[in-house]
Motif scaffolding. Structure first.
Motif, PDB file in Angstrom:
ATOM      1  N   ASP A  43       0.849  -1.196   0.000  1.00 52.31           N
ATOM      2  CA  ASP A  43       0.000   0.000   0.000  1.00 52.31           C
ATOM      3  C   ASP A  43       0.885   1.246   0.000  1.00 52.31           C
ATOM      4  OD1 ASP A  43      -1.917   1.897   0.267  1.00 52.31           O
ATOM      5  OD2 ASP A  43      -2.848   1.060   2.066  1.00 52.31           O
ATOM      6  N   LYS A  44       1.071   1.834  -1.182  1.00 48.98           N
ATOM      7  CA  LYS A  44       1.994   2.964  -1.307  1.00 48.98           C
ATOM      8  C   LYS A  44       1.526   4.183  -0.519  1.00 48.98           C
ATOM      9  CE  LYS A  44       4.720   5.713  -4.434  1.00 48.98           C
ATOM     10  NZ  LYS A  44       5.241   5.941  -5.753  1.00 48.98           N
ATOM     11  N   ALA A  45       0.227   4.469  -0.563  1.00 44.41           N
ATOM     12  CA  ALA A  45      -0.297   5.646   0.152  1.00 44.41           C
ATOM     13  C   ALA A  45      -0.088   5.499   1.658  1.00 44.41           C
ATOM     14  CB  ALA A  45      -1.773   5.839  -0.169  1.00 44.41           C
ATOM     15  N   ALA A  46      -0.377   4.309   2.175  1.00 41.82           N
ATOM     16  CA  ALA A  46      -0.191   4.063   3.612  1.00 41.82           C
ATOM     17  C   ALA A  46       1.290   4.115   3.981  1.00 41.82           C
ATOM     18  CB  ALA A  46      -0.781   2.718   4.009  1.00 41.82           C
ATOM     19  N   ALA A  47       2.139   3.604   3.102  1.00 45.36           N
ATOM     20  CA  ALA A  47       3.578   3.615   3.368  1.00 45.36           C
ATOM     21  C   ALA A  47       4.100   5.046   3.413  1.00 45.36           C
ATOM     22  CB  ALA A  47       4.313   2.814   2.298  1.00 45.36           C
ATOM     23  N   GLU A  48       3.635   5.877   2.473  1.00 46.57           N
ATOM     24  CA  GLU A  48       4.072   7.280   2.460  1.00 46.57           C
ATOM     25  C   GLU A  48       3.595   8.014   3.705  1.00 46.57           C
ATOM     26  OE1 GLU A  48       2.513   8.569  -1.308  1.00 46.57           O
ATOM     27  OE2 GLU A  48       4.423   8.239  -2.326  1.00 46.57           O
ATOM     28  N   ALA A  49       2.347   7.749   4.110  1.00 46.19           N
ATOM     29  CA  ALA A  49       1.812   8.393   5.318  1.00 46.19           C
ATOM     30  C   ALA A  49       2.579   7.949   6.556  1.00 46.19           C
ATOM     31  CB  ALA A  49       0.331   8.069   5.461  1.00 46.19           C
ATOM     32  N   HIS A  75      18.406   4.249   7.478  1.00 52.54           N
ATOM     33  CA  HIS A  75      17.049   3.695   7.501  1.00 52.54           C
ATOM     34  C   HIS A  75      16.106   4.540   6.649  1.00 52.54           C
ATOM     35  CE1 HIS A  75      16.985   0.247  10.149  1.00 52.54           C
ATOM     36  NE2 HIS A  75      17.709   0.894  11.054  1.00 52.54           N
ATOM     37  N   LYS A  76      16.154   5.855   6.836  1.00 51.51           N
ATOM     38  CA  LYS A  76      15.267   6.752   6.097  1.00 51.51           C
ATOM     39  C   LYS A  76      15.524   6.656   4.599  1.00 51.51           C
ATOM     40  CE  LYS A  76      15.290  10.931   7.633  1.00 51.51           C
ATOM     41  NZ  LYS A  76      15.683  12.178   8.316  1.00 51.51           N
ATOM     42  N   SER A  77      16.785   6.596   4.220  1.00 50.62           N
ATOM     43  CA  SER A  77      17.143   6.510   2.813  1.00 50.62           C
ATOM     44  C   SER A  77      16.619   5.221   2.185  1.00 50.62           C
ATOM     45  CB  SER A  77      18.671   6.587   2.673  1.00 50.62           C
ATOM     46  OG  SER A  77      19.051   6.397   1.336  1.00 50.62           O
ATOM     47  N   ARG A  78      16.811   4.106   2.875  1.00 53.82           N
ATOM     48  CA  ARG A  78      16.380   2.816   2.333  1.00 53.82           C
ATOM     49  C   ARG A  78      14.858   2.712   2.261  1.00 53.82           C
ATOM     50  NH1 ARG A  78      20.771  -1.176   5.346  1.00 53.82           N
ATOM     51  NH2 ARG A  78      22.554  -0.473   4.115  1.00 53.82           N
ATOM     52  N   LEU A  79      14.177   3.210   3.290  1.00 53.66           N
ATOM     53  CA  LEU A  79      12.710   3.172   3.268  1.00 53.66           C
ATOM     54  C   LEU A  79      12.166   4.056   2.153  1.00 53.66           C
ATOM     55  CD1 LEU A  79      11.919   3.282   7.092  1.00 53.66           C
ATOM     56  CD2 LEU A  79      11.613   1.349   5.539  1.00 53.66           C
ATOM     57  N   SER A  80      12.766   5.231   1.999  1.00 56.20           N
ATOM     58  CA  SER A  80      12.333   6.141   0.952  1.00 56.20           C
ATOM     59  C   SER A  80      12.515   5.505  -0.423  1.00 56.20           C
ATOM     60  CB  SER A  80      13.132   7.444   1.042  1.00 56.20           C
ATOM     61  OG  SER A  80      12.761   8.313   0.005  1.00 56.20           O
ATOM     62  N   ALA A  81      13.641   4.836  -0.633  1.00 58.38           N
ATOM     63  CA  ALA A  81      13.906   4.169  -1.911  1.00 58.38           C
ATOM     64  C   ALA A  81      12.889   3.053  -2.164  1.00 58.38           C
ATOM     65  CB  ALA A  81      15.321   3.608  -1.923  1.00 58.38           C
ATOM     66  N   LYS A  82      12.548   2.301  -1.113  1.00 59.41           N
ATOM     67  CA  LYS A  82      11.573   1.218  -1.270  1.00 59.41           C
ATOM     68  C   LYS A  82      10.192   1.771  -1.607  1.00 59.41           C
ATOM     69  CE  LYS A  82      13.807  -2.234   1.637  1.00 59.41           C
ATOM     70  NZ  LYS A  82      13.774  -2.969   2.903  1.00 59.41           N
ATOM     71  N   ILE A  83       9.825   2.891  -0.994  1.00 63.00           N
ATOM     72  CA  ILE A  83       8.526   3.502  -1.269  1.00 63.00           C
ATOM     73  C   ILE A  83       8.487   4.012  -2.706  1.00 63.00           C
ATOM     74  CG2 ILE A  83       7.012   5.436  -0.692  1.00 63.00           C
ATOM     75  CD1 ILE A  83       7.910   5.028   2.260  1.00 63.00           C
ATOM     76  N   LYS A  84       9.570   4.643  -3.160  1.00 56.83           N
ATOM     77  CA  LYS A  84       9.623   5.144  -4.528  1.00 56.83           C
ATOM     78  C   LYS A  84       9.561   4.005  -5.539  1.00 56.83           C
ATOM     79  CE  LYS A  84      12.031   9.489  -3.777  1.00 56.83           C
ATOM     80  NZ  LYS A  84      13.298  10.226  -3.940  1.00 56.83           N
ATOM     81  N   ALA A  85      10.146   2.868  -5.192  1.00 57.00           N
ATOM     82  CA  ALA A  85      10.180   1.724  -6.102  1.00 57.00           C
ATOM     83  C   ALA A  85       8.815   1.037  -6.228  1.00 57.00           C
ATOM     84  CB  ALA A  85      11.226   0.722  -5.640  1.00 57.00           C
ATOM     85  N   MET A  86       7.883   1.376  -5.331  1.00 58.94           N
ATOM     86  CA  MET A  86       6.575   0.721  -5.350  1.00 58.94           C
ATOM     87  C   MET A  86       5.737   1.157  -6.560  1.00 58.94           C
ATOM     88  SD  MET A  86       5.591   0.813  -1.326  1.00 58.94           S
ATOM     89  CE  MET A  86       4.073  -0.098  -1.416  1.00 58.94           C
ATOM     90  N   ALA A  87       6.046   2.316  -7.137  1.00 52.66           N
ATOM     91  CA  ALA A  87       5.261   2.829  -8.276  1.00 52.66           C
ATOM     92  C   ALA A  87       5.440   1.884  -9.453  1.00 52.66           C
ATOM     93  CB  ALA A  87       5.747   4.217  -8.655  1.00 52.66           C
TER      94      ALA A  87
END
Length: 87
Positions: A43-49, A75-87
């Protein structure tokens, strides 16, 4: 056990600080897990929130010395990259 009044006070202070640090460490880990679980659910929206709410908690824990600043940045960098990759 501490004998002098000063060392007894220092032991009390250390215990209070240890408990406060444990609480903050636990809270930061909980926010991290919320982001990770949202990513795992797809869930990209939930992950971003979740990531948006986790960032200030993680940053404050780094500022207070609970975690090393580089660890939080990683941690922040890796999570951000994973969220961006979800698209």
């Amino acid at each position: 056990m501490a004998n002098s009044a000063g060392s007894r006070k220092r032991a009390r202070q250390a215990e209070k600080r240890r408990q406060q640090n444990a609480s903050l460490r636990s809270m930061a880990r909980t926010y991290l897990k919320r982001v990770i679980n949202a990513i795992a659910a797809g869930d990209k929206a939930a992950a971003e929130a979740a990531f948006k709410t986790a960032q200030p908690v993680l940053d404050s824990s780094a500022n207070k010395g609970i975690f090393h600043a580089n660890k939080i940045a990683r941690h922040k960098s890796r999570l951000s990259a994973k969220i961006k990759a979800m698209a």
